[in-house]
Design a protein around this motif. Structure first.
Motif, PDB file in Angstrom:
ATOM      1  N   ASN A  13      25.744  35.400 -21.741  1.00  0.00           N
ATOM      2  CA  ASN A  13      26.273  36.585 -21.084  1.00  0.00           C
ATOM      3  C   ASN A  13      27.800  36.558 -21.051  1.00  0.00           C
ATOM      4  OD1 ASN A  13      25.805  39.078 -19.762  1.00  0.00           O
ATOM      5  ND2 ASN A  13      26.236  38.115 -17.808  1.00  0.00           N
ATOM      6  N   THR A  14      28.373  35.401 -20.782  1.00  0.00           N
ATOM      7  CA  THR A  14      29.830  35.246 -20.790  1.00  0.00           C
ATOM      8  C   THR A  14      30.388  35.485 -22.193  1.00  0.00           C
ATOM      9  OG1 THR A  14      29.692  33.661 -18.983  1.00  0.00           O
ATOM     10  CG2 THR A  14      31.715  33.648 -20.279  1.00  0.00           C
ATOM     11  N   LEU A  15      29.713  34.946 -23.197  1.00  0.00           N
ATOM     12  CA  LEU A  15      30.140  35.154 -24.585  1.00  0.00           C
ATOM     13  C   LEU A  15      30.019  36.624 -24.983  1.00  0.00           C
ATOM     14  CD1 LEU A  15      28.556  32.001 -26.212  1.00  0.00           C
ATOM     15  CD2 LEU A  15      30.996  32.462 -25.944  1.00  0.00           C
ATOM     16  N   PHE A  16      28.964  37.271 -24.531  1.00  0.00           N
ATOM     17  CA  PHE A  16      28.779  38.691 -24.820  1.00  0.00           C
ATOM     18  C   PHE A  16      29.929  39.503 -24.241  1.00  0.00           C
ATOM     19  CE2 PHE A  16      27.039  42.831 -23.414  1.00  0.00           C
ATOM     20  CZ  PHE A  16      26.836  43.396 -24.663  1.00  0.00           C
ATOM     21  N   GLU A  17      30.337  39.168 -23.036  1.00  0.00           N
ATOM     22  CA  GLU A  17      31.464  39.878 -22.421  1.00  0.00           C
ATOM     23  C   GLU A  17      32.746  39.668 -23.219  1.00  0.00           C
ATOM     24  OE1 GLU A  17      31.522  38.507 -18.380  1.00  0.00           O
ATOM     25  OE2 GLU A  17      29.684  39.585 -17.874  1.00  0.00           O
ATOM     26  N   GLU A  18      32.918  38.485 -23.782  1.00  0.00           N
ATOM     27  CA  GLU A  18      34.133  38.167 -24.536  1.00  0.00           C
ATOM     28  C   GLU A  18      34.098  38.690 -25.971  1.00  0.00           C
ATOM     29  OE1 GLU A  18      36.749  34.240 -25.829  1.00  0.00           O
ATOM     30  OE2 GLU A  18      35.161  34.037 -24.329  1.00  0.00           O
ATOM     31  N   TYR A  19      32.950  38.575 -26.637  1.00  0.00           N
ATOM     32  CA  TYR A  19      32.858  38.890 -28.068  1.00  0.00           C
ATOM     33  C   TYR A  19      31.997  40.112 -28.379  1.00  0.00           C
ATOM     34  CZ  TYR A  19      34.892  34.326 -29.130  1.00  0.00           C
ATOM     35  OH  TYR A  19      35.733  33.241 -29.230  1.00  0.00           O
ATOM     36  N   GLY A  20      31.474  40.774 -27.360  1.00  0.00           N
ATOM     37  CA  GLY A  20      30.531  41.872 -27.568  1.00  0.00           C
ATOM     38  C   GLY A  20      31.050  43.022 -28.409  1.00  0.00           C
ATOM     39  N   PHE A  71      19.239  29.408 -32.110  1.00  0.00           N
ATOM     40  CA  PHE A  71      20.298  30.382 -32.360  1.00  0.00           C
ATOM     41  C   PHE A  71      20.585  30.459 -33.850  1.00  0.00           C
ATOM     42  CE2 PHE A  71      20.634  28.984 -28.079  1.00  0.00           C
ATOM     43  CZ  PHE A  71      20.879  30.150 -27.388  1.00  0.00           C
ATOM     44  N   LEU A  72      20.704  31.683 -34.331  1.00  0.00           N
ATOM     45  CA  LEU A  72      21.049  31.958 -35.719  1.00  0.00           C
ATOM     46  C   LEU A  72      22.297  32.818 -35.710  1.00  0.00           C
ATOM     47  CD1 LEU A  72      17.533  33.085 -36.967  1.00  0.00           C
ATOM     48  CD2 LEU A  72      18.463  30.791 -37.013  1.00  0.00           C
ATOM     49  N   LEU A  73      23.148  32.597 -36.687  1.00  0.00           N
ATOM     50  CA  LEU A  73      24.350  33.408 -36.821  1.00  0.00           C
ATOM     51  C   LEU A  73      24.298  34.052 -38.198  1.00  0.00           C
ATOM     52  CD1 LEU A  73      26.889  34.215 -35.316  1.00  0.00           C
ATOM     53  CD2 LEU A  73      28.014  32.181 -36.222  1.00  0.00           C
ATOM     54  N   ILE A  74      24.292  35.376 -38.203  1.00  0.00           N
ATOM     55  CA  ILE A  74      24.179  36.158 -39.432  1.00  0.00           C
ATOM     56  C   ILE A  74      25.486  36.909 -39.615  1.00  0.00           C
ATOM     57  CG2 ILE A  74      22.892  38.014 -40.562  1.00  0.00           C
ATOM     58  CD1 ILE A  74      20.476  37.108 -38.791  1.00  0.00           C
ATOM     59  N   ASP A  75      26.019  36.891 -40.836  1.00  0.00           N
ATOM     60  CA  ASP A  75      27.313  37.558 -41.045  1.00  0.00           C
ATOM     61  C   ASP A  75      27.140  39.074 -41.134  1.00  0.00           C
ATOM     62  OD1 ASP A  75      26.585  38.239 -43.683  1.00  0.00           O
ATOM     63  OD2 ASP A  75      27.792  36.656 -44.585  1.00  0.00           O
ATOM     64  N   SER A  89      26.149  26.606 -25.045  1.00  0.00           N
ATOM     65  CA  SER A  89      26.634  25.442 -24.296  1.00  0.00           C
ATOM     66  C   SER A  89      27.290  24.404 -25.202  1.00  0.00           C
ATOM     67  CB  SER A  89      25.473  24.786 -23.535  1.00  0.00           C
ATOM     68  OG  SER A  89      24.482  24.336 -24.432  1.00  0.00           O
ATOM     69  N   GLU A  90      27.318  24.675 -26.499  1.00  0.00           N
ATOM     70  CA  GLU A  90      27.945  23.743 -27.436  1.00  0.00           C
ATOM     71  C   GLU A  90      29.238  24.359 -27.968  1.00  0.00           C
ATOM     72  OE1 GLU A  90      23.910  21.514 -28.965  1.00  0.00           O
ATOM     73  OE2 GLU A  90      24.566  23.263 -30.063  1.00  0.00           O
ATOM     74  N   LEU A  91      29.449  24.315 -29.242  1.00  0.00           N
ATOM     75  CA  LEU A  91      30.718  24.739 -29.850  1.00  0.00           C
ATOM     76  C   LEU A  91      30.610  26.074 -30.578  1.00  0.00           C
ATOM     77  CD1 LEU A  91      31.621  21.242 -31.314  1.00  0.00           C
ATOM     78  CD2 LEU A  91      32.490  22.267 -29.207  1.00  0.00           C
ATOM     79  N   ILE A  92      29.842  26.998 -30.050  1.00  0.00           N
ATOM     80  CA  ILE A  92      29.578  28.241 -30.776  1.00  0.00           C
ATOM     81  C   ILE A  92      30.817  29.117 -30.951  1.00  0.00           C
ATOM     82  CG2 ILE A  92      28.846  29.714 -28.866  1.00  0.00           C
ATOM     83  CD1 ILE A  92      26.523  30.575 -30.850  1.00  0.00           C
ATOM     84  N   LYS A  93      31.810  28.986 -30.083  1.00  0.00           N
ATOM     85  CA  LYS A  93      33.014  29.814 -30.235  1.00  0.00           C
ATOM     86  C   LYS A  93      33.704  29.551 -31.575  1.00  0.00           C
ATOM     87  CE  LYS A  93      34.455  30.984 -25.587  1.00  0.00           C
ATOM     88  NZ  LYS A  93      35.589  30.986 -24.656  1.00  0.00           N
ATOM     89  N   GLY A  94      33.689  28.315 -32.030  1.00  0.00           N
ATOM     90  CA  GLY A  94      34.257  27.998 -33.333  1.00  0.00           C
ATOM     91  C   GLY A  94      33.497  28.698 -34.447  1.00  0.00           C
ATOM     92  N   SER A  95      32.191  28.756 -34.320  1.00  0.00           N
ATOM     93  CA  SER A  95      31.365  29.465 -35.303  1.00  0.00           C
ATOM     94  C   SER A  95      31.671  30.954 -35.278  1.00  0.00           C
ATOM     95  CB  SER A  95      29.879  29.240 -35.017  1.00  0.00           C
ATOM     96  OG  SER A  95      29.559  27.877 -35.124  1.00  0.00           O
ATOM     97  N   PHE A  96      31.845  31.514 -34.090  1.00  0.00           N
ATOM     98  CA  PHE A  96      32.191  32.928 -33.983  1.00  0.00           C
ATOM     99  C   PHE A  96      33.502  33.212 -34.705  1.00  0.00           C
ATOM    100  CE2 PHE A  96      29.821  33.998 -29.761  1.00  0.00           C
ATOM    101  CZ  PHE A  96      28.602  33.836 -30.403  1.00  0.00           C
TER     102      PHE A  96
END
Length: 102
Positions: A13-20, A71-75, A89-96
């Motif tokens: 939810n925090t990430l959604f607010e930041e990167y939504g 979790f999957l990250l699709i371009d 809870s890990e390093l997903i911001k770097g992936s974003f």
């Protein structure tokens, strides 16, 4: 409804607010009762897309899902960028940041 999933949702939810505005967030529910999922999202204030898959376990087989949450990250072109991506809870911001540069 595992503690792991519930904890990741709070961080998601925090990430959604930041990167939504840059990243489309989607959660796929495999729960049996869609109304419970809808009520949960409303009560918690989770406003990203929640898709309901019900008991159709083909999705689990198609994506070889072995743990929950996964979790999957699709371009932006619909290609798999990270399969079994980092959790919130890990390093997903770097992936974003990497997927947004692509």
């Amino acid at each position: 409804w595992s503690y792991a999933c519930l904890g990741e949702f709070e961080l998601l939810n925090t990430l959604f607010e930041e990167y939504g505005n840059s990243i489309h967030f989607v959660t796929i529910s495999l729960d049996k009762n869609q109304e419970i999922v809808n009520r949960f999202c409303e009560d918690k204030g989770y406003y990203w897309d929640f898709l309901y898959n019900g008991s159709n376990y083909d999705l689990i087989l198609d994506y070889d899902i072995k743990t929950f949450p996964m979790f999957l990250l699709i371009d932006r072109h619909g290609k798999m960028f990270e399969y079994d991506a980092f959790k919130p809870s890990e390093l997903i911001k770097g992936s974003f940041k990497r997927v947004l540069k692509k």
